[in-house]
Design a protein around this motif. Sequence first.
Motif, mmCIF file in Angstrom:
data_model
loop_
_atom_site.group_PDB
_atom_site.id
_atom_site.type_symbol
_atom_site.label_atom_id
_atom_site.label_comp_id
_atom_site.label_asym_id
_atom_site.label_seq_id
_atom_site.Cartn_x
_atom_site.Cartn_y
_atom_site.Cartn_z
ATOM 1 N N TYR A 1 0.819 -1.209 0.000
ATOM 2 C CA TYR A 1 0.000 0.000 0.000
ATOM 3 C C TYR A 1 0.856 1.263 0.000
ATOM 4 N N GLU A 2 2.051 1.184 0.567
ATOM 5 C CA GLU A 2 2.966 2.324 0.483
ATOM 6 C C GLU A 2 3.348 2.597 -0.968
ATOM 7 N N LYS B 71 1.631 1.723 -3.651
ATOM 8 C CA LYS B 71 0.447 2.184 -4.382
ATOM 9 C C LYS B 71 0.120 3.637 -4.034
ATOM 10 N N ALA B 72 0.298 4.013 -2.776
ATOM 11 C CA ALA B 72 0.078 5.406 -2.393
ATOM 12 C C ALA B 72 1.078 6.317 -3.096
ATOM 13 N N TYR C 292 0.072 9.391 -5.521
ATOM 14 C CA TYR C 292 0.637 10.729 -5.340
ATOM 15 C C TYR C 292 1.151 11.280 -6.665
ATOM 16 N N VAL D 52 -10.219 6.900 0.538
ATOM 17 C CA VAL D 52 -9.731 5.523 0.477
ATOM 18 C C VAL D 52 -10.717 4.582 1.147
ATOM 19 N N SER E 63 -1.899 5.375 3.353
ATOM 20 C CA SER E 63 -1.972 6.530 2.448
ATOM 21 C C SER E 63 -1.836 7.832 3.222
ATOM 22 N N SER E 64 -2.450 7.913 4.395
ATOM 23 C CA SER E 64 -2.344 9.122 5.220
ATOM 24 C C SER E 64 -0.895 9.407 5.588
ATOM 25 N N PHE F 119 1.068 10.533 2.291
ATOM 26 C CA PHE F 119 0.681 11.854 1.793
ATOM 27 C C PHE F 119 0.926 12.978 2.802
ATOM 28 N N VAL G 44 -6.246 13.108 3.014
ATOM 29 C CA VAL G 44 -6.679 11.717 2.869
ATOM 30 C C VAL G 44 -7.807 11.453 3.864
ATOM 31 N N TYR H 256 -10.036 5.694 -4.059
ATOM 32 C CA TYR H 256 -9.240 4.476 -4.177
ATOM 33 C C TYR H 256 -9.971 3.354 -3.456
ATOM 34 N N SER I 26 -9.679 -0.226 -2.218
ATOM 35 C CA SER I 26 -8.738 -1.315 -1.958
ATOM 36 C C SER I 26 -9.471 -2.654 -2.041
#
Length: 213
Positions: A55-56, A58-59, A63, A84, A93-94, A97, A109, A130, A132
């Motif tokens: 997920y890192e 994908k985030a 971005y 999300v 994601s938080s 970002f 986010v 997004y 998931s």
Amino acid sequence: MFKTVDNIITESGGLSRRFRNLGGAILLLFLLPVFFTWGQAISHFNNEELLKREYEVKAAFIYNFLKFVSYPEEQDQKKYVVGVYGKLAGQVSSQVFSGKTANNLPIEVIELKSLDLKDSKRTQNCSVVYISMEYAGQQKEILGQIKGKSILSIGEDASFMREGGIINFLIEDKKVRFDINLDAAEEAKIEIRAKLLRLARKVYYKQKEQKQN
């Protein structure tokens, strides 16, 4: 049914193998440092840690997507709101970002939940939604909720494109890749720049649209 075309660029009608390889190099340059190959990760992380790292990555992609898409001029944006669906994806994601801007706009986010399917106000205020894998079973309903809105929809399920999503993540050769549905982007009045199209694994057109080219 969709007709798939590898790396179609609207301006040029296609790309040479040399140019596609260049696109891969550009991808490595513009991603955040969290990019890694799955082969490296599997030997170092357990399943939960691996999912978090996924997920890192994908985030980081999301971005950078923001830097290569344009929303309608009448949509006066003061910030990007990334909604999300998924607890872990939202938390990661938080973190990714946090403190960042794109195109000189701050990024917020928010975690979307099942309740937002009943009251669509928060979802429809998003710049990006997004979905998931945690919410893959509800993605058709979510996509229907934002249909016709200038919202960049992103998913990670095999049926995401067929159900009208714009960008879909997948794992190929132990790396995160993505496909783009230009028809869905056009319907949402979102312009995807050629630089981003070059980096996609595949770009999708409906067959009837392809016949016009």
